[in-house]
Design an enzyme around this catalytic site. Structure first.
Site, PDB file in Angstrom:
ATOM      1  N   ARG A  33      -9.504  72.175  37.367  1.00 35.80           N
ATOM      2  CA  ARG A  33     -10.195  73.171  38.106  1.00 35.80           C
ATOM      3  C   ARG A  33      -9.741  73.096  39.466  1.00 35.80           C
ATOM      4  NH1 ARG A  33     -13.841  70.798  34.727  1.00 35.80           N
ATOM      5  NH2 ARG A  33     -14.789  72.296  33.358  1.00 35.80           N
TER       6      ARG A  33
ATOM      7  N   LYS B  67     -16.957  68.606  36.359  1.00 33.39           N
ATOM      8  CA  LYS B  67     -18.281  69.073  36.544  1.00 33.39           C
ATOM      9  C   LYS B  67     -19.420  67.873  36.098  1.00 33.39           C
ATOM     10  CE  LYS B  67     -17.958  73.914  36.023  1.00 33.39           C
ATOM     11  NZ  LYS B  67     -18.391  75.208  35.112  1.00 33.39           N
TER      12      LYS B  67
ATOM     13  N   HIS C 236      -7.806  79.737  39.252  1.00 29.34           N
ATOM     14  CA  HIS C 236      -8.455  79.675  37.772  1.00 29.34           C
ATOM     15  C   HIS C 236      -7.334  80.415  36.821  1.00 29.34           C
ATOM     16  CE1 HIS C 236     -11.842  77.948  36.017  1.00 29.34           C
ATOM     17  NE2 HIS C 236     -11.823  79.052  35.315  1.00 29.34           N
TER      18      HIS C 236
ATOM     19  N   HIS D 145     -14.162  70.933  28.508  1.00 26.29           N
ATOM     20  CA  HIS D 145     -15.312  71.677  28.392  1.00 26.29           C
ATOM     21  C   HIS D 145     -16.420  70.851  27.473  1.00 26.29           C
ATOM     22  CE1 HIS D 145     -12.963  75.783  28.735  1.00 26.29           C
ATOM     23  NE2 HIS D 145     -13.159  75.539  29.576  1.00 26.29           N
TER      24      HIS D 145
ATOM     25  N   TYR E 284     -10.241  81.382  24.651  1.00 23.14           N
ATOM     26  CA  TYR E 284      -8.710  81.466  24.637  1.00 23.14           C
ATOM     27  C   TYR E 284      -8.118  81.628  23.208  1.00 23.14           C
ATOM     28  CZ  TYR E 284      -9.784  79.529  29.234  1.00 23.14           C
ATOM     29  OH  TYR E 284     -10.141  79.192  30.565  1.00 23.14           O
TER      30      TYR E 284
END
Length: 323
Positions: free
Chosen positions: A173, A197, A269, A295, A304
């Site tokens: 990211r 994250k 992104h 993720h 995807y």
């Protein structure tokens, strides 16, 4: 003492940042979503002035800043549904509405825990189903043109090439890339440590082209950008020797894309989407891609697979004589 949601919003954001460890950018997004709802309350006059302790426990909130909320669960739910309906009527995207519902559910869950309201009015409201919009993905030839665009004769060009190579090679990211420090890079092993994250660390790959670009930038580009300023250790620096921010990277990507691809919209992104899709196109399994992207749920990664299938169908239609 009024139920001052502005002050509770401030405390909620503080809890997200320092108790849950969310990234500043994520906290700002929560804050924007909650602020929009509070603006809606002001517009509809949702300020009954019900009795409730102020966040500080020190009595009345400052005059003119207090925003209350009806105490009856039925009233609160009616206002919540009215807010969602208004967003849709004003043309807010389904994705935006769904995100705001997540933010407001979290905010009112916090208020319930703090004893400010009796129930969460957003719990029973389902987000609108998003349309099937697949992420934009660059073709390998487009990626190559973008990566080769920066001028390697200047320190800025060396930085931009290293930056673009890192985005595509790692799938990280943009916030993870701008947070990279020199000590996070292991160019010998071709990997980097990023902070994702929720403050979770993970290792991301750096291919040989990214390693070469980073090595050249660190030797010949970064020292010239830093000059005699204090070195904070960040990898990617501005012309003033300061760490690049998310918006800086977005401008670099957009400027490069405009120069080589024309008006085609490309963001940082887009490189992450492209990274994942090219891996799947090349035969990588979904679990591996999930790990590389960081993720938490494989369901997030599955989009995807749809992109890959869509690309295959497009190739089939374009190349098969009887498609």
């Amino acid at each position: 003492m009024r139920r001052d949601l502005e002050l509770w919003r401030t405390r909620f954001l503080h809890a997200l940042r320092y108790e849950r460890g969310l990234a500043p950018r994520t906290v700002r997004a929560y804050g924007t979503d909650v602020a929009d709802f509070l603006a809606f309350l002001r517009a509809v006059g949702g300020d009954p002035g019900g009795e409730s302790p102020s966040p500080s426990g020190e009595g009345e909130a400052p005059s003119g800043t207090s925003i209350g909320f009806p105490g009856e669960p039925r009233e609160t739910r009616t206002l919540a549904r009215r807010y969602v309906r208004q967003m849709l009527e004003r043309g807010r995207s389904r994705t935006t509405v769904a995100r705001r519902l997540v933010s407001l559910r979290a905010f009112f869950a916090y208020l319930v825990d703090q004893g400010v309201v009796e129930s969460n009015p957003f719990l029973g409201i389902k987000p609108p189903k998003p349309g099937k919009r697949l992420p934009k993905v660059l073709a390998p030839s487009e990626v190559r043109r973008m990566l080769e665009a920066p001028d390697p004769r200047s320190p800025v060009g060396l930085r931009d090439r290293a930056l673009l190579e890192t985005l595509y090679s790692s799938g990280a990211r943009v916030g993870e890339v701008v947070g990279l420090r020199v000590g996070d890079l292991d160019l010998r092993e071709g990997k980097a440590r990023v902070l994702g994250k929720g403050g979770k660390e993970r290792l991301v790959p750096l291919g040989r082209y990214a390693v070469e670009a980073l090595d050249l930038y660190l030797v010949a580009g970064r020292p010239r950008l830093l000059g005699d300023r204090e070195d904070l250790g960040y990898v990617f620096l501005s012309v003033r020797g300061r760490p690049l921010g998310d918006r800086d990277v977005r401008r670099i990507v957009e400027r490069t894309a405009l120069g080589v691809l024309g008006a085609e919209p490309v963001t940082p992104h887009t490189f992450r989407h492209t990274f994942a899709t090219h891996l799947l196109d090349g035969g990588a399994d979904l679990r591996t891609v999930q790990e590389l992207l960081g993720h938490a749920s494989i369901g997030t990664t599955q989009v995807y697979t749809h992109v890959s299938q869509a690309r295959l169908r497009e190739t089939y239609r374009r190349t098969h004589p009887r498609a």
